[in-house]
Design a protein around this motif. Structure first.
Motif, PDB file in Angstrom:
ATOM      1  N   SER A 119       4.189  -3.283   5.086  1.00 54.22           N
ATOM      2  CA  SER A 119       4.487  -3.112   6.510  1.00 54.22           C
ATOM      3  C   SER A 119       5.052  -4.384   7.149  1.00 54.22           C
ATOM      4  CB  SER A 119       3.236  -2.659   7.255  1.00 54.22           C
ATOM      5  OG  SER A 119       2.193  -3.603   7.071  1.00 54.22           O
ATOM      6  N   GLN A 159       0.261 -11.964   8.638  1.00 54.56           N
ATOM      7  CA  GLN A 159      -0.305 -12.808   7.572  1.00 54.56           C
ATOM      8  C   GLN A 159       0.491 -12.672   6.277  1.00 54.56           C
ATOM      9  OE1 GLN A 159      -2.199 -10.363   9.039  1.00 54.56           O
ATOM     10  NE2 GLN A 159      -3.930 -11.337  10.062  1.00 54.56           N
ATOM     11  N   HIS A 160       1.090 -11.524   6.080  1.00 57.78           N
ATOM     12  CA  HIS A 160       1.933 -11.355   4.891  1.00 57.78           C
ATOM     13  C   HIS A 160       3.225 -12.146   5.068  1.00 57.78           C
ATOM     14  CE1 HIS A 160       3.288  -9.374   1.207  1.00 57.78           C
ATOM     15  NE2 HIS A 160       4.487  -9.397   1.768  1.00 57.78           N
ATOM     16  N   ASP A 195      12.254   6.550   1.249  1.00 57.77           N
ATOM     17  CA  ASP A 195      11.056   6.717   0.438  1.00 57.77           C
ATOM     18  C   ASP A 195      11.179   5.882  -0.841  1.00 57.77           C
ATOM     19  OD1 ASP A 195       9.020   7.586  -1.202  1.00 57.77           O
ATOM     20  OD2 ASP A 195       9.209   9.696  -0.592  1.00 57.77           O
ATOM     21  N   ALA A 196      10.222   5.001  -1.037  1.00 56.36           N
ATOM     22  CA  ALA A 196      10.263   4.117  -2.211  1.00 56.36           C
ATOM     23  C   ALA A 196      10.381   4.909  -3.506  1.00 56.36           C
ATOM     24  CB  ALA A 196       9.009   3.249  -2.250  1.00 56.36           C
ATOM     25  N   ARG A 199       0.815  -1.198   0.000  1.00 57.26           N
ATOM     26  CA  ARG A 199       0.000   0.000   0.000  1.00 57.26           C
ATOM     27  C   ARG A 199       0.865   1.272   0.000  1.00 57.26           C
ATOM     28  NH1 ARG A 199      -5.160  -0.816   3.568  1.00 57.26           N
ATOM     29  NH2 ARG A 199      -3.638  -0.906   5.235  1.00 57.26           N
ATOM     30  N   ASN A 245      11.255   0.678   3.117  1.00 54.64           N
ATOM     31  CA  ASN A 245      10.089   1.256   3.787  1.00 54.64           C
ATOM     32  C   ASN A 245      10.528   2.541   4.476  1.00 54.64           C
ATOM     33  OD1 ASN A 245       7.880   1.688   5.737  1.00 54.64           O
ATOM     34  ND2 ASN A 245       7.263  -0.405   5.209  1.00 54.64           N
ATOM     35  N   GLY A 250       7.301  -0.866   0.393  1.00 49.90           N
ATOM     36  CA  GLY A 250       6.071  -0.254   0.919  1.00 49.90           C
ATOM     37  C   GLY A 250       5.107  -1.272   1.488  1.00 49.90           C
ATOM     38  N   GLN A 277      -0.407 -15.478   3.640  1.00 53.13           N
ATOM     39  CA  GLN A 277      -1.048 -16.652   4.229  1.00 53.13           C
ATOM     40  C   GLN A 277      -2.313 -17.047   3.476  1.00 53.13           C
ATOM     41  OE1 GLN A 277      -1.713 -16.160   8.395  1.00 53.13           O
ATOM     42  NE2 GLN A 277      -1.746 -18.360   8.696  1.00 53.13           N
ATOM     43  N   THR A 278      -3.071 -16.073   3.016  1.00 52.80           N
ATOM     44  CA  THR A 278      -4.289 -16.399   2.273  1.00 52.80           C
ATOM     45  C   THR A 278      -4.107 -16.196   0.771  1.00 52.80           C
ATOM     46  OG1 THR A 278      -5.096 -14.182   2.754  1.00 52.80           O
ATOM     47  CG2 THR A 278      -5.876 -15.931   4.173  1.00 52.80           C
ATOM     48  N   SER A 301       0.867  -7.131  -1.783  1.00 54.94           N
ATOM     49  CA  SER A 301       0.201  -7.476  -0.525  1.00 54.94           C
ATOM     50  C   SER A 301      -1.305  -7.575  -0.786  1.00 54.94           C
ATOM     51  CB  SER A 301       0.486  -6.415   0.535  1.00 54.94           C
ATOM     52  OG  SER A 301      -0.138  -5.200   0.173  1.00 54.94           O
ATOM     53  N   LYS A 302      -2.001  -8.111   0.195  1.00 52.33           N
ATOM     54  CA  LYS A 302      -3.429  -8.375   0.027  1.00 52.33           C
ATOM     55  C   LYS A 302      -4.258  -7.114  -0.227  1.00 52.33           C
ATOM     56  CE  LYS A 302      -7.139 -10.617   2.580  1.00 52.33           C
ATOM     57  NZ  LYS A 302      -7.680  -9.386   3.172  1.00 52.33           N
ATOM     58  N   VAL A 329       0.229 -12.292  -2.409  1.00 52.29           N
ATOM     59  CA  VAL A 329       0.981 -13.320  -1.690  1.00 52.29           C
ATOM     60  C   VAL A 329       0.738 -13.188  -0.189  1.00 52.29           C
ATOM     61  CG1 VAL A 329       2.755 -13.510  -3.472  1.00 52.29           C
ATOM     62  CG2 VAL A 329       3.128 -11.954  -1.547  1.00 52.29           C
ATOM     63  N   LYS A 354       1.020   3.762  -2.942  1.00 52.90           N
ATOM     64  CA  LYS A 354      -0.027   4.790  -3.100  1.00 52.90           C
ATOM     65  C   LYS A 354      -1.053   4.550  -4.200  1.00 52.90           C
ATOM     66  CE  LYS A 354       2.200   7.744  -0.188  1.00 52.90           C
ATOM     67  NZ  LYS A 354       2.945   6.748   0.615  1.00 52.90           N
TER      68      LYS A 354
HETATM   69  C1  LIG Z   1      -7.514 -13.357   7.853  1.00 58.75           C
HETATM   70  C2  LIG Z   1      -6.503 -12.416   7.238  1.00 58.75           C
HETATM   71  C3  LIG Z   1      -5.686 -12.896   6.234  1.00 58.75           C
HETATM   72  C4  LIG Z   1      -4.752 -12.050   5.634  1.00 58.75           C
HETATM   73  N1  LIG Z   1      -3.950 -12.561   4.651  1.00 58.75           N
HETATM   74  C5  LIG Z   1      -3.031 -11.750   4.081  1.00 58.75           C
HETATM   75  C6  LIG Z   1      -2.164 -12.224   3.056  1.00 58.75           C
HETATM   76  O1  LIG Z   1      -2.244 -13.394   2.643  1.00 58.75           O
HETATM   77  N2  LIG Z   1      -1.270 -11.387   2.509  1.00 58.75           N
HETATM   78  C7  LIG Z   1      -1.148 -10.076   2.916  1.00 58.75           C
HETATM   79  O2  LIG Z   1      -0.296  -9.366   2.368  1.00 58.75           O
HETATM   80  N3  LIG Z   1      -1.947  -9.604   3.870  1.00 58.75           N
HETATM   81  C8  LIG Z   1      -2.884 -10.389   4.454  1.00 58.75           C
HETATM   82  N4  LIG Z   1      -3.712  -9.874   5.404  1.00 58.75           N
HETATM   83  C9  LIG Z   1      -3.671  -8.399   5.656  1.00 58.75           C
HETATM   84  C10 LIG Z   1      -2.565  -7.974   6.583  1.00 58.75           C
HETATM   85  O3  LIG Z   1      -3.016  -8.082   7.919  1.00 58.75           O
HETATM   86  C11 LIG Z   1      -2.168  -6.516   6.311  1.00 58.75           C
HETATM   87  O4  LIG Z   1      -3.293  -5.699   6.414  1.00 58.75           O
HETATM   88  C12 LIG Z   1      -1.532  -6.279   4.933  1.00 58.75           C
HETATM   89  O5  LIG Z   1      -0.503  -7.219   4.682  1.00 58.75           O
HETATM   90  C13 LIG Z   1      -0.963  -4.880   4.851  1.00 58.75           C
HETATM   91  O6  LIG Z   1      -0.568  -4.588   3.547  1.00 58.75           O
HETATM   92  P1  LIG Z   1       0.528  -3.480   3.233  1.00 58.75           P
HETATM   93  O7  LIG Z   1       1.762  -3.807   3.971  1.00 58.75           O
HETATM   94  O8  LIG Z   1       0.606  -3.347   1.765  1.00 58.75           O
HETATM   95  O9  LIG Z   1      -0.171  -2.143   3.772  1.00 58.75           O
HETATM   96  P2  LIG Z   1       0.116  -1.297   5.078  1.00 58.75           P
HETATM   97  O10 LIG Z   1       0.048  -2.115   6.301  1.00 58.75           O
HETATM   98  O11 LIG Z   1      -0.764  -0.109   4.962  1.00 58.75           O
HETATM   99  O12 LIG Z   1       1.622  -0.860   4.940  1.00 58.75           O
HETATM  100  C14 LIG Z   1       2.105   0.069   4.015  1.00 58.75           C
HETATM  101  C15 LIG Z   1       3.568   0.296   4.347  1.00 58.75           C
HETATM  102  O13 LIG Z   1       4.135   1.145   3.365  1.00 58.75           O
HETATM  103  C16 LIG Z   1       5.020   2.058   4.009  1.00 58.75           C
HETATM  104  N5  LIG Z   1       5.114   3.245   3.176  1.00 58.75           N
HETATM  105  C17 LIG Z   1       4.220   4.244   3.007  1.00 58.75           C
HETATM  106  N6  LIG Z   1       4.678   5.166   2.143  1.00 58.75           N
HETATM  107  C18 LIG Z   1       5.910   4.746   1.750  1.00 58.75           C
HETATM  108  C19 LIG Z   1       6.898   5.293   0.879  1.00 58.75           C
HETATM  109  N7  LIG Z   1       6.693   6.428   0.210  1.00 58.75           N
HETATM  110  N8  LIG Z   1       8.041   4.605   0.735  1.00 58.75           N
HETATM  111  C20 LIG Z   1       8.263   3.429   1.400  1.00 58.75           C
HETATM  112  N9  LIG Z   1       7.356   2.883   2.231  1.00 58.75           N
HETATM  113  C21 LIG Z   1       6.191   3.540   2.405  1.00 58.75           C
HETATM  114  C22 LIG Z   1       4.397   2.316   5.357  1.00 58.75           C
HETATM  115  O14 LIG Z   1       5.390   2.712   6.290  1.00 58.75           O
HETATM  116  C23 LIG Z   1       3.804   0.950   5.711  1.00 58.75           C
HETATM  117  O15 LIG Z   1       4.730   0.157   6.437  1.00 58.75           O
HETATM  118  C24 LIG Z   1      -4.643 -10.702   6.036  1.00 58.75           C
HETATM  119  C25 LIG Z   1      -5.463 -10.235   7.072  1.00 58.75           C
HETATM  120  C26 LIG Z   1      -6.382 -11.069   7.671  1.00 58.75           C
HETATM  121  C27 LIG Z   1      -7.231 -10.535   8.771  1.00 58.75           C
END
Ligand SMILES: Cc1cc2nc3c(=O)[nH]c(=O)nc-3n(C[C@H](O)[C@H](O)[C@H](O)COP(=O)(O)OP(=O)(O)OC[C@H]3O[C@@H](n4cnc5c(N)ncnc54)[C@H](O)[C@@H]3O)c2cc1C
Ligand SMILES: Nc1ncnc2c1ncn2[C@@H]1O[C@H](COP(=O)(O)O)[C@@H](O)[C@H]1O
Lengths: 248, 319
Positions: B264, B268-269, B301-302, B206, B283, B262, B248-249, B231-232, B246, B209
């Motif tokens: 976190s 689960q990831h 910053d990515a 995420r 990150n 980017g 756990q699910t 990510s999910k 990619v 952006k």
């Molecule tokens: C039952 C269940 C199953 C799930 N299964 C999965 C699964 O299989 N796979 C999965 O991925 N998730 C899964 N999830 C979701 C998981 O809990 C997280 O919500 C998800 O992985 C977060 O995705 P993210 O890291 O892309 O987003 P975020 O958690 O929003 O993280 C975004 C990251 O980007 C960083 N960032 C922001 N701007 C910049 C920038 N400019 N440069 C560099 N870094 C930046 C932030 O610091 C932050 O760390 C599951 C959740 C549940 C409840």
């Protein structure tokens, strides 16, 4: 139409995984159990068939009494009845044999398993059950359409999607996509009340051939700390990946 | 008695994971004093297998096995496993193998362990170590069938070259006509590396952006010959196709190198990508949980780091 959804009772995805008894047993202390996520997608798909085609939806789990709250939850989500086969699920082969005995007594047109359970990740029960029953089998299933006995399904493959045709009776391995997460049915008060009145039958196990046993668990080694590279010095990262990690 | 390996190929070429499975089979054959028989199906290059030590290669040419269907592959391999009196079968943990191997296990009345991560801890009884709880732990599993099947997790045992002079037997058949499940069409993104086969995976979260920024991920991936993943939430929001999700699910990843940008590092990831050997995180939040599991990290910053990294890698690759 009769639909069977096979439910595996697994630790919540956020659970910390620990072991007790000299690492011989999974520590259930403080662990919340949930419907295996892949099975939950399958259950919602089955409920849609119930709503649209008046399918009768049965859920089954092979396990001890501690699995019953999950079955009640499935009933609250909308399943018509639940069955627990009283057996300490030791390996996939034996679980499939237990399920087979139920399937031979009842006649199910569609059997939905998850593509894999998130605890033992065997990914085997659905395929084994299909083979034991002589049914068709489609796993990684992301859509299923029924037209009489005809089945059209899609499955996720590496880098793409495959469209398949088959016929009932069939076993599918469900995963996300079969329904979306936003479609998952969350039990409401009425569902929970009704679930109390719905049948939850407990069946004795049949003899089965155990072909494997889990003897010992181990946690991955604790990770050393991360090597941080300054964003102004990206050459260092390339050099580390090339010379130290040897991955590029 | 023999150790039997199925070396999977795609469009006539073996997958890298097949060489790993043959290497695994060779080690097993040495330890248990048995012959190593390798089956290939519609491969154009069965001789290549001689680099990994088989005693015999069965090169099956069969028009009915050109398109993969689980039932026909299970039927074919069980037939040869019986003919060769296989005591242990070794396969890779690819999506196709995982699809048909439960059918095969029932046909052979065999014990089955998937996601096996190392050579057997003991041969008799047969004890293997496998990944469980989506890579949050391992377990030792004893296989008790009179025939047993092992599926090796990618990049866990490694490819080990060992020259041999196998007898190569061509078998022409056209006998597998189970039509219970028919493939109607395949819709595949061609020209990109699939996550399952990739040595390197570049994954975006995420933090990127929006989908309009994915050229950063794609540019880095194509420089490295890597697959792209996400990510999910990224696939949930429709920024990227579901097939890239990619975790756990989502799809499991067992690559040599996993680069998370980017993302976190939610539990689960991480569960789904932990089997990858080397992990790099980019990150801008030094508190992101991904830093706790990564081997290398850049706090930055990515949008600034990734283009620079891609440029520098291009220069490095052309050296
Ligand atoms: C039952 C269940 C199953 C799930 N299964 C999965 C699964 O299989 N796979 C999965 O991925 N998730 C899964 N999830 C979701 C998981 O809990 C997280 O919500 C998800 O992985 C977060 O995705 P993210 O890291 O892309 O987003 P975020 O958690 O929003 O993280 C975004 C990251 O980007 C960083 N960032 C922001 N701007 C910049 C920038 N400019 N440069 C560099 N870094 C930046 C932030 O610091 C932050 O760390 C599951 C959740 C549940 C409840
Ligand atoms: N003990 C069990 N009881 C009922 N169904 C099960 C059980 N274990 C596994 N299954 C089903 O089989 C699928 C695959 O599980 P596994 O082979 O353990 O990865 C699960 O998603 C369930 O649908």
């Amino acid at each position: 139409m009769n639909v069977l959804v096979c439910i595996s009772n697994v630790p919540d995805t956020t659970s910390k995984i620990n072991f007790i008894d000299n690492d011989k047993l999974f520590d259930t202390n403080g662990v919340q159990f949930i419907i295996n996520p892949n099975d939950e997608f399958g259950l919602t798909r089955a409920i849609w068939l119930q709503q649209k085609d008046q399918a009768i939806v049965t859920v089954v789990t092979v396990g001890d009494i501690s699995c019953e709250p999950i079955l009640r939850k499935c009933l609250a989500i909308g399943a018509n009845k639940a069955v627990r086969i009283d057996y300490n699920a030791l390996d996939g082969f034996a679980v499939a044999e237990q399920l087979k005995s139920l399937c031979e007594k009842e006649s199910y047109d569609l059997i939905i398993c998850g593509r894999e359970s998130i605890d033992y990740n065997g990914g085997m029960v659905g395929g084994m059950l299909a083979q034991m029953l002589g049914f068709s089998y489609i796993t990684n299933c992301i859509s299923i359409d029924l037209n009489g006995n005809e089945v059209e399904a899609k499955r996720e493959i590496d880098g793409g999607i495959e469209t398949l045709s088959s016929s009932l009776p069939i076993v599918i391995g469900a995963q996300k996509g079969l329904v979306e997460e936003s479609d998952l049915i969350i039990p409401n008060m009425r569902g929970i009340m009704q679930a109390r009145q719905k049948p939850l039958d407990v069946l004795a196990s049949v003899n089965s051939s155990v072909k494997s046993s889990v003897d010992q668990f181990e946690k991955p080694p604790v990770k050393g700390s991360v090597k941080l590279v300054d964003p102004e010095n990206i050459d260092e990262l390339i050099s580390l990946l090339h010379n130290e990690a040897k991955v590029i | 008695m023999a150790i039997l390996v199925y070396a999977e190929s795609q469009n006539g070429k073996f997958k890298k994971s097949s060489y790993e499975a043959v290497s695994y089979g060779r080690a097993l054959a040495d330890e248990s004093n048995q012959n190593l028989v390798v089956i290939s199906i519609n491969s154009e290059e069965p001789k290549v297998l001689a680099n990994y030590g088989p005693d015999k290669v069965l090169s099956i040419k069969d028009a009915s096995l050109i398109n993969f269907t689980a039932q026909n592959f299970a039927n074919a391999i069980s037939e040869y496993a019986k003919k060769e009196e296989a005591s242990i079968l070794v396969l890779s943990s690819t999506a196709d193998s995982k699809y048909f191997v439960p059918l095969l296990a029932v046909k052979l009345d065999a014990g089955l362990a998937s996601n096996v991560v190392s050579s057997p801890i003991s041969i008799s009884p047969l004890v293997v170590k496998r990944s469980c709880f989506t890579n949050k732990a391992f377990n030792n599993t004893t296989l008790k069938g009179s025939t047993n099947i092992i599926c090796v997790l990618s990049n866990s045992f490694g490819v080990h070259e060992k020259q041999s002079q196998p007898e190569i037997i061509e078998v022409n058949t056209s006998a597998y006509n189970d039509n219970k499940v028919k493939v109607k069409s395949v819709d595949k993104v061609i020209g990109t590396v699939s996550i399952a086969d990739a040595d390197i995976v570049v994954s975006g979260g995420r933090g990127l952006k929006g989908p309009e920024n994915w050229h950063l991920i794609e540019g880095l991936a194509s420089t490295l010959g890597a697959a792209t993943a996400c990510s999910k939430p990224v696939s949930d929001m429709g920024w990227r196709p579901h097939t890239e999700h990619v975790g756990q699910t989502g799809k499991p990843v067992a690559s040599n190198l996993y680069i998370a940008i980017g993302i976190s590092g939610a539990i689960q990831h991480l569960a789904g990508i932990n089997a990858s050997k080397v992990k790099v995180v980019i990150n801008n939040d030094s508190e992101a949980p991904f830093f706790k599991v990564a081997d290398y990290g850049i706090i930055g910053d990515a949008f600034d780091v990734v283009p620079k990294l891609t440029e520098k890698l291009k220069a490095f690759k052309s050296q």
